[in-house]
Design an enzyme around this catalytic site. Structure first.
Site, short mmCIF file in Angstrom:
data_model
loop_
_atom_site.label_atom_id
_atom_site.label_comp_id
_atom_site.label_asym_id
_atom_site.label_seq_id
_atom_site.Cartn_x
_atom_site.Cartn_y
_atom_site.Cartn_z
N HIS A 277 10.65 43.73 1.33
CA HIS A 277 11.23 43.96 2.66
C HIS A 277 12.74 43.90 2.54
O HIS A 277 13.29 43.00 1.89
CB HIS A 277 10.73 42.90 3.65
CG HIS A 277 11.38 42.98 4.99
ND1 HIS A 277 12.37 42.11 5.41
CD2 HIS A 277 11.18 43.84 6.02
CE1 HIS A 277 12.74 42.42 6.64
NE2 HIS A 277 12.04 43.47 7.04
N HIS B 108 21.56 46.89 6.52
CA HIS B 108 20.76 46.33 7.61
C HIS B 108 21.53 46.56 8.89
O HIS B 108 22.48 45.84 9.20
CB HIS B 108 20.51 44.84 7.37
CG HIS B 108 19.42 44.29 8.21
ND1 HIS B 108 19.26 42.94 8.44
CD2 HIS B 108 18.41 44.88 8.88
CE1 HIS B 108 18.20 42.74 9.20
NE2 HIS B 108 17.67 43.90 9.48
#
Length: 593
Positions: free
Chosen positions: A123, A169
């Site tokens: 992830h 991100h």
């Protein structure tokens, strides 16, 4: 025998360092399988067959003569065979007498559809640390691939001038890395550890123009390595065997572009202010008790439609763009379906095509309360990816068994975070030669005559019982400084040992504490009845007892029970990150009764 001094100023204490000595049971076994203090090849073959349960073949003879010729038995062997010290050093060598098959070998059937396998999944694979302010880099991607991870996640965003693609991100303070750098590193390292396919899950926040740029980058970088399905939908996923040394792109078919660039995932005040104990810093929090958690969740009313997209942003904040770059769309071999409606809609199994959906950990926990059977039915043919909740800003992880025991193939973990949950993940994928694909047990793939499926919450009969005896440990003096654990005395070690698996099998126990010994001997036995041994992991942790503070980390490992070799084995321990220590190991006897 050497001595060590501990203390400070005017207070000093002397302790004997000691040497590893064979436990009584090992001495008795040596007497049984030797004559006049010498274990011949014939004796060794008998021992391997009767105690170690090894198949008597030519490899046993090779092992015997290799032991004689290795430095570890220099000056302690005789021309005709091994003496006690040589036999003991063989048993305590983690490289030639490990607890799992060696050399690692793929032995599962690899010709079934991808949906029949648990897949080692990362992830936010590009992050070097926490989810809010760490750097994005190709380094953690390379590290993950070398550890056998087969699913790499990349979040794709426009750069500040909206003319290039960054991996970052979104909505956080993390620094970006160029997509092309990540792609080139993936190409170079994808199959360094395993030949089985690497899946790239793309979280796409791009304009059609940048999607076209990504399509060109991906095609030019991977070339023939890229798997193209040739169809907008697959009736069944190909097998890992068919996809060897292939790169597979998986994402939602691009229908929308998030124009807003100031989206932010912010933890609540309580989540942000959580303070960790020193034990949590060393070990990570204890893995959550699935059974207890399910009972709590039953009391919480969850609405079926309660779901955010993977960045935690409501759909209405996006602006639809109907043009889709055809080349980009053509690259998507595993199409992810956007969740709409309630749980029943998410888990709809179309008999004519397969798909992938993604759920946050808490969405899955809610889903399995009343829809656990539907989850298992869905994962027989389709892929289910589980990912960490947004409040895990420290890159911590959850209990992976909440996904595995319901058939979820892609239990996505923050590989840069350390702790007990990640150790379970690392241990689980030591199975099947460490290739990153573990075949699901048949009970997760079958449906009964009345449409019934496996129920992880049900109490099943005990299939087998794992019995183990922890004899002793050694190697800390070589791998740690003399005063690492205590400046006043040698360490006080104890072992925590147990099972991680379905709720009815999960348990942890501990040995007594051995004081002031670098080479502790416990000689303690434990039994673990297993109702679902196919999903069980053996957890082992060594702690150093500290009277005035939290106990210190002294090593850990997790081992798939289904692949444990019986007999007396040397069990190497690993550090917090999961790297094997050079010297630290335990001597343990494994039996199934």
């Amino acid at each position: 025998m050497s001595k060590e001094r501990y203390g400070c100023c005017c207070f000093w204490r002397k302790f004997k360092l000691g040497v590893a000595e064979a436990p009584l049971e090992i001495k008795q076994l040596f007497e049984k399988y030797s004559d006049d203090g010498i274990m011949s090849l014939h004796h060794f073959q008998r021992f391997m067959k009767e105690v170690q349960r090894e198949v008597a073949d030519a490899s046993i003879e090779t092992v015997f003569f290799n032991i004689k010729n290795q430095n570890i038995t220099k000056h302690v062997t005789q021309n005709k065979g091994l003496n006690l010290e040589g036999f003991f050093r063989y048993l305590f060598d983690g490289h030639i007498n490990p607890p799992l098959p060696s050399p690692p070998k793929v032995h599962h059937n690899m010709r079934a559809p991808l949906s029949h396998y648990f897949i080692y999944t990362g992830h936010n694979s590009y992050l070097t640390g926490n989810q809010l302010s760490s750097d994005s880099s190709d380094v953690p991607i390379i590290d993950a691939l070398h550890r056998g991870v087969r699913v790499i996640e990349l979040d794709l965003w426009p750069n500040s001038t909206k003319d290039e693609v960054h991996v970052v991100h979104g909505g956080t303070l993390t620094n970006p890395v160029e997509l092309i750098k990540c792609l080139r590193s993936i190409k170079q390292h994808a199959f360094a550890t395993s030949e089985y396919p690497v899946i790239l899950t793309l979280e796409d926040h791009l304009t059609p123009v940048l999607q076209a740029k990504v399509a060109k980058m991906v095609t030019e970088t991977f070339g023939d390595m890229l798997f193209i399905s040739g169809s907008e939908s697959l009736a069944e996923f190909p097998s890992p065997e068919l996809l060897k040394r292939k790169i597979i792109i998986s994402t939602k078919p691009p229908k929308e572009y998030l124009e807003s660039n100031n989206l932010e995932v912010v933890p609540t005040a309580d989540e942000h202010k959580q303070k960790k104990s020193s034990e949590e810093k060393a070990w990570g929090t204890e893995v959550s008790d699935i059974g207890r958690k399910m009972e709590v969740l039953k009391e919480i009313e969850v609405e079926d439609g309660e779901a955010l997209n993977e960045e935690g942003v409501q759909n209405e904040r996006s602006s639809l763009k109907h043009y889709i770059d055809p080349e980009y769309k053509h690259l998507i071999a595993i199409r992810a379906r956007k969740r709409k409606g309630g749980i029943n809609d998410w888990l709809h199994d179309d008999p004519n095509k397969v798909t992938r959906i993604s759920l946050r950990e808490q969405n899955l926990e809610s889903a399995v309360i009343d829809h656990g059977a539907d989850v298992i039915r869905f994962t027989r043919r389709n892929l289910l990816r589980i990912f960490p909740k947004g409040s895990r800003v420290d890159s911590s992880n959850y209990n992976p068994f909440i996904g595995w025991m319901y058939g979820a193939q892609m239990v996505a973990f923050n590989m840069q975070g350390h702790g007990r949950s990640l150790w379970l993940m690392q241990g689980f994928f030591r199975a099947n030669g460490g290739c990153g694909y573990v075949k699901k047990p048949d009970f997760l793939l079958k449906i009964g005559p009345s449409n019934e499926v496996f129920d992880p919450k049900r109490t099943y009969p005990v299939k087998r019982t794992l019995k183990l005896k922890i004899y002793m440990g050694e190697g800390w003096h070589q791998d740690f400084d003399e005063t690492h654990f205590d400046i006043y005395s040698p360490p006080d070690f104890y072992v925590k040992v147990g099972i991680a698996g379905v709720p009815n099998d999960s348990v942890m126990r501990k040995t007594k504490t051995i004081q002031d010994k670098w080479i502790p001997t416990w000689n303690e036995e434990f039994e673990f009845p297993l109702t679902v041994p196919e999903l069980a992991l053996l957890r082992i942790e060594v702690h150093e007892y500290d009277l005035s503070d939290n106990d210190d980390f002294a090593g850990q490992t997790c081992l798939p029970v289904a692949e444990l070799k019986t007999g007396i084995r040397a069990v190497p321990l690993h550090n917090q990150k999961g790297d094997e220590y050079k010297s630290v190991k335990l001597l343990i006897r494994f039996q199934f009764i």
